[in-house]
Design a protein around this motif. Structure first.
Motif, PDB file in Angstrom:
ATOM      1  N   THR A 135       1.161  -1.130   0.366  1.00 54.01           N
ATOM      2  CA  THR A 135      -0.522   0.224   0.009  1.00 54.01           C
ATOM      3  C   THR A 135       1.012   1.138   0.227  1.00 54.01           C
ATOM      4  O   THR A 135       2.218   1.406   0.108  1.00 54.01           O
ATOM      5  CB  THR A 135      -1.108  -0.053   1.125  1.00 54.01           C
ATOM      6  OG1 THR A 135      -0.052   0.060   2.616  1.00 54.01           O
ATOM      7  CG2 THR A 135      -1.847  -1.470   0.773  1.00 54.01           C
ATOM      8  N   TYR A 158      -2.927   9.950  -9.323  1.00 49.87           N
ATOM      9  CA  TYR A 158      -2.804   9.955  -7.505  1.00 49.87           C
ATOM     10  C   TYR A 158      -1.698  10.139  -7.783  1.00 49.87           C
ATOM     11  O   TYR A 158      -0.490   9.580  -7.198  1.00 49.87           O
ATOM     12  CB  TYR A 158      -3.271   8.086  -7.085  1.00 49.87           C
ATOM     13  CG  TYR A 158      -4.619   7.369  -7.683  1.00 49.87           C
ATOM     14  CD1 TYR A 158      -4.939   7.807  -6.472  1.00 49.87           C
ATOM     15  CD2 TYR A 158      -4.113   6.534  -8.914  1.00 49.87           C
ATOM     16  CE1 TYR A 158      -6.152   6.842  -6.834  1.00 49.87           C
ATOM     17  CE2 TYR A 158      -5.391   5.744  -8.755  1.00 49.87           C
ATOM     18  CZ  TYR A 158      -7.069   5.900  -7.916  1.00 49.87           C
ATOM     19  OH  TYR A 158      -7.839   5.673  -7.932  1.00 49.87           O
ATOM     20  N   TYR A 185      -1.092   5.686  -3.840  1.00 51.24           N
ATOM     21  CA  TYR A 185      -2.341   5.309  -4.370  1.00 51.24           C
ATOM     22  C   TYR A 185      -3.175   4.967  -2.996  1.00 51.24           C
ATOM     23  O   TYR A 185      -3.354   4.092  -2.699  1.00 51.24           O
ATOM     24  CB  TYR A 185      -1.754   3.628  -5.142  1.00 51.24           C
ATOM     25  CG  TYR A 185      -3.294   3.058  -6.214  1.00 51.24           C
ATOM     26  CD1 TYR A 185      -4.098   3.813  -6.751  1.00 51.24           C
ATOM     27  CD2 TYR A 185      -3.133   1.686  -4.937  1.00 51.24           C
ATOM     28  CE1 TYR A 185      -4.697   3.091  -7.301  1.00 51.24           C
ATOM     29  CE2 TYR A 185      -4.393   0.848  -5.795  1.00 51.24           C
ATOM     30  CZ  TYR A 185      -4.855   1.655  -6.113  1.00 51.24           C
ATOM     31  OH  TYR A 185      -5.315   1.214  -7.630  1.00 51.24           O
ATOM     32  N   THR A 186      -4.349   6.086  -2.720  1.00 52.32           N
ATOM     33  CA  THR A 186      -4.726   6.099  -2.045  1.00 52.32           C
ATOM     34  C   THR A 186      -6.138   6.096  -1.971  1.00 52.32           C
ATOM     35  O   THR A 186      -6.553   7.012  -2.811  1.00 52.32           O
ATOM     36  CB  THR A 186      -4.391   7.100  -0.781  1.00 52.32           C
ATOM     37  OG1 THR A 186      -4.296   8.305  -1.011  1.00 52.32           O
ATOM     38  CG2 THR A 186      -2.602   6.160   0.152  1.00 52.32           C
ATOM     39  N   CYS A 226      -8.271   4.841  -3.727  1.00 55.33           N
ATOM     40  CA  CYS A 226      -9.161   4.713  -4.615  1.00 55.33           C
ATOM     41  C   CYS A 226     -10.147   4.376  -5.222  1.00 55.33           C
ATOM     42  O   CYS A 226     -11.309   4.650  -4.403  1.00 55.33           O
ATOM     43  CB  CYS A 226      -7.802   3.170  -5.156  1.00 55.33           C
ATOM     44  SG  CYS A 226      -8.199   1.827  -4.371  1.00 55.33           S
ATOM     45  N   ASN A 227     -10.692   3.384  -6.725  1.00 55.92           N
ATOM     46  CA  ASN A 227     -12.089   3.385  -7.127  1.00 55.92           C
ATOM     47  C   ASN A 227     -12.191   1.740  -7.194  1.00 55.92           C
ATOM     48  O   ASN A 227     -12.895   1.583  -7.639  1.00 55.92           O
ATOM     49  CB  ASN A 227     -12.179   4.333  -8.331  1.00 55.92           C
ATOM     50  CG  ASN A 227     -12.284   5.688  -8.035  1.00 55.92           C
ATOM     51  OD1 ASN A 227     -12.525   6.513  -7.207  1.00 55.92           O
ATOM     52  ND2 ASN A 227     -11.464   6.252  -9.461  1.00 55.92           N
ATOM     53  N   CYS A 265      -7.058  -0.511  -1.330  1.00 55.14           N
ATOM     54  CA  CYS A 265      -6.178   0.568  -2.760  1.00 55.14           C
ATOM     55  C   CYS A 265      -4.881  -0.895  -2.256  1.00 55.14           C
ATOM     56  O   CYS A 265      -3.631  -0.097  -2.229  1.00 55.14           O
ATOM     57  CB  CYS A 265      -5.800   1.442  -2.080  1.00 55.14           C
ATOM     58  SG  CYS A 265      -7.234   2.371  -2.270  1.00 55.14           S
ATOM     59  N   TYR A 266      -4.600  -2.248  -2.987  1.00 53.71           N
ATOM     60  CA  TYR A 266      -3.324  -3.003  -3.122  1.00 53.71           C
ATOM     61  C   TYR A 266      -2.964  -2.791  -4.422  1.00 53.71           C
ATOM     62  O   TYR A 266      -3.353  -2.384  -5.082  1.00 53.71           O
ATOM     63  CB  TYR A 266      -3.444  -4.184  -2.407  1.00 53.71           C
ATOM     64  CG  TYR A 266      -4.170  -4.407  -1.346  1.00 53.71           C
ATOM     65  CD1 TYR A 266      -3.850  -4.092  -0.424  1.00 53.71           C
ATOM     66  CD2 TYR A 266      -5.131  -5.529  -0.737  1.00 53.71           C
ATOM     67  CE1 TYR A 266      -3.939  -3.835   1.428  1.00 53.71           C
ATOM     68  CE2 TYR A 266      -5.306  -6.218   0.286  1.00 53.71           C
ATOM     69  CZ  TYR A 266      -5.117  -5.062   1.315  1.00 53.71           C
ATOM     70  OH  TYR A 266      -5.953  -5.468   2.676  1.00 53.71           O
ATOM     71  N   SER A 324      -4.758  -4.068  -6.727  1.00 59.30           N
ATOM     72  CA  SER A 324      -6.426  -3.319  -7.486  1.00 59.30           C
ATOM     73  C   SER A 324      -5.325  -2.508  -8.606  1.00 59.30           C
ATOM     74  O   SER A 324      -7.203  -1.937  -9.406  1.00 59.30           O
ATOM     75  CB  SER A 324      -6.246  -2.277  -5.612  1.00 59.30           C
ATOM     76  OG  SER A 324      -6.343  -3.378  -4.643  1.00 59.30           O
ATOM     77  N   VAL A 325      -4.787  -2.592  -8.733  1.00 56.59           N
ATOM     78  CA  VAL A 325      -4.725  -1.087  -9.847  1.00 56.59           C
ATOM     79  C   VAL A 325      -4.811  -1.657 -10.690  1.00 56.59           C
ATOM     80  O   VAL A 325      -5.503  -1.427 -12.035  1.00 56.59           O
ATOM     81  CB  VAL A 325      -2.992  -1.222  -9.537  1.00 56.59           C
ATOM     82  CG1 VAL A 325      -2.383  -0.453 -10.870  1.00 56.59           C
ATOM     83  CG2 VAL A 325      -2.429  -0.257  -8.278  1.00 56.59           C
ATOM     84  N   GLU A 371      -8.643  -2.256 -10.815  1.00 57.35           N
ATOM     85  CA  GLU A 371      -8.848  -0.706 -11.396  1.00 57.35           C
ATOM     86  C   GLU A 371      -9.256  -0.354 -12.221  1.00 57.35           C
ATOM     87  O   GLU A 371     -10.243   0.427 -13.533  1.00 57.35           O
ATOM     88  CB  GLU A 371      -8.756   0.267 -10.361  1.00 57.35           C
ATOM     89  CG  GLU A 371      -9.022   1.643 -10.043  1.00 57.35           C
ATOM     90  CD  GLU A 371      -8.686   3.003  -9.591  1.00 57.35           C
ATOM     91  OE1 GLU A 371      -8.915   4.050  -9.529  1.00 57.35           O
ATOM     92  OE2 GLU A 371      -7.657   1.827  -8.679  1.00 57.35           O
TER      93      GLU A 371
END
Length: 457
Positions: free
Chosen positions: A215, A228, A232-233, A235-236, A240-241, A244-245, A248
């Motif tokens: 994170t 961002y 990366y905080t 996030c949608n 937000c790992y 997860s990018v 997303e």
């Protein structure tokens, strides 16, 4: 001296069946050893000399291949991992098989079988037919197998637009993603993320494992950094790992990295790469995405993979609150096991009563085992393996460049100075703290310099 041997073969006593039989066997054996020698000894000099030149060319090529294999293997692998190189190789084997058949037919024509002893004539003809058919069959079989390889290369590896990339600081860095598209998930999540950094000259490899749960990381300059800028905080997606990018960018279908497809990639992978470059401080030249479900098919195609299982692994999931959940009842037991595709997938995926970091270690063991055992499995299961690779691997490594990377991978096998570094506890703290990525860069720099950070723990 020349006339005492060659003239009887070229100007035989056709009235002697015994001599004509010996002559037929001489011509047949000579042509088996050197295609074209039979017609040459029998008197067809133009045909025979052409065959001898082709045979000598074949010998020179084999010598060149052997020299390249030991001296400059990447130069050999480069054309053998391109469409044109594989197509040419297939035609060479098929053409040479046909040429050997043609030389044998001409040899039998020159042997004048009608003059051969009646009792031996049938045997000579059978041996000649076998010697005619086998080269065509072998050449055709090899050409077909090469065709399978060429189709796989065409389907998996990027075209010329993917681009050959030069090493960065003497290293080629490849991002490996293990994508998991489970039925209980939205989109694909690369649960296994690592970077293989090859020394471009020696093949020494430093593998950097990145937990999916990293994170508070950032992105190098690009669309995700613009979205961002402070990391990366917020996030949608639900968490937000690092993994997860990919989810997303895929789920929200962001209009970014428009040229990704032209380079054999996709926006979600490019976004993940921007994060991995920021975390590691390395330039990532290429990526490889492994579909974990297709991965099971690859293991089955290999006939299984042998693993030294260190601890009992449950084939089931943790209680996630789903209705009807029950504890797993099937296990992979400790000891030397040959895992089929389903068991190998559980070995890589299982989180039941274990940690993400133990899971990362198992995935590394499985990856190393497959790389080590794949060449041997190819001997027996090449077609099945090649067909399964289409469903398992996607990459932006271009044709030709994969040969260079394959050479580095071969050089790296069994090296004592290969290093594995996991940016994970206890070496690198990520739980309940903001990870110290500057310290992470120091660990990576030390590892690339040949200092194993794990040795000091």
């Amino acid at each position: 001296m020349h006339s005492s041997f060659a003239r009887p073969l070229r100007q035989p006593d056709v009235s002697s069946p015994e001599f004509m039989t010996r002559r037929a066997w001489w011509l047949l054996v000579a042509n088996l050893l050197v295609p074209g020698a039979g017609p040459l000894l029998a008197g067809n000099r133009r045909f025979g000399r052409a065959g001898l030149r082709l045979w000598l060319l074949w010998v020179y090529v084999l010598i060149a291949v052997l020299v390249l294999w030991f001296v400059l293997r990447s130069a050999l692998f480069f054309p053998l991992t391109t469409s044109w190189g594989l197509r040419l190789l297939a035609w060479v084997f098929l053409g040479y098989g046909l040429w050997m058949a043609v030389t044998m037919v001409e040899t039998m024509r020159q042997a004048r079988l009608i003059r051969v002893d009646a009792l031996a004539r049938g045997l000579v003809l059978v041996v000649a037919l076998i010697a005619t058919v086998i080269p065509v069959f072998v050449g055709g079989f090899i050409a077909t197998q090469i065709g399978v390889v060429r189709n796989t290369v065409d389907n998996i590896f990027g075209g010329g637009s993917a681009g050959l990339k030069l090493p960065a600081d003497g290293r080629i860095n490849v991002m490996l993603l293990g994508g998991d598209a489970g039925a209980d998930r939205e989109g694909v999540r690369p649960d296994s993320i690592s970077v293989m950094s090859f020394d471009a000259f020696t093949g020494q490899v430093t593998t950097i494992g990145l937990p999916r749960t990293l994170t508070d990381f950032g992105f190098v300059d690009g669309p995700m950094h613009d979205m961002y800028p402070d990391g990366y905080t917020g996030c949608n997606v639900d968490v937000c790992y690092l993994n997860s990018v990919y989810t997303e960018v895929t789920v929200w279908n962001y209009d970014m990295y428009q040229d990704a497809a032209d380079h054999g990639s996709e926006p979600a992978i490019e976004a993940t790469k921007d994060a991995v470059e920021w975390i590691t401080g390395l330039d990532i030249q290429y990526h490889v995405m492994i579909n974990m479900q297709g991965f099971a098919d690859l293991v089955d195609a290999m006939g299984g993979v042998e693993i030294d299982v260190k601890e009992r692994i449950a084939m089931g999931i943790n209680d996630d609150g789903s209705p009807g959940w029950t504890p797993p009842t099937a296990y992979i037991e400790p000891g030397l096991q040959t895992l089929n595709g389903d068991h190998a997938l559980w070995y890589a995926r299982s989180r039941y009563e274990t940690t993400d970091y133990a899971r990362m270690e198992r995935q590394r063991e499985l990856q190393d085992a497959i790389i080590a055992q794949l060449p041997g499995a190819m001997v027996q299961h090449s077609r099945a393996i090649m067909n399964s690779l289409d469903e398992v691997v996607t990459t932006d490594i271009p044709k030709g460049q994969i040969g260079i990377i394959a050479d580095l991978a071969l050089k790296s096998r069994g090296r004592d100075d290969n290093i594995r570094l996991d940016l994970a506890p206890p070496l690198f703290q990520i739980e309940d703290v903001v990870p110290d990525y500057e310290y992470g860069h120091t660990l990576i720099e030390d590892a690339l310099a040949g200092n194993d950070p794990n040795a000091t723990q």
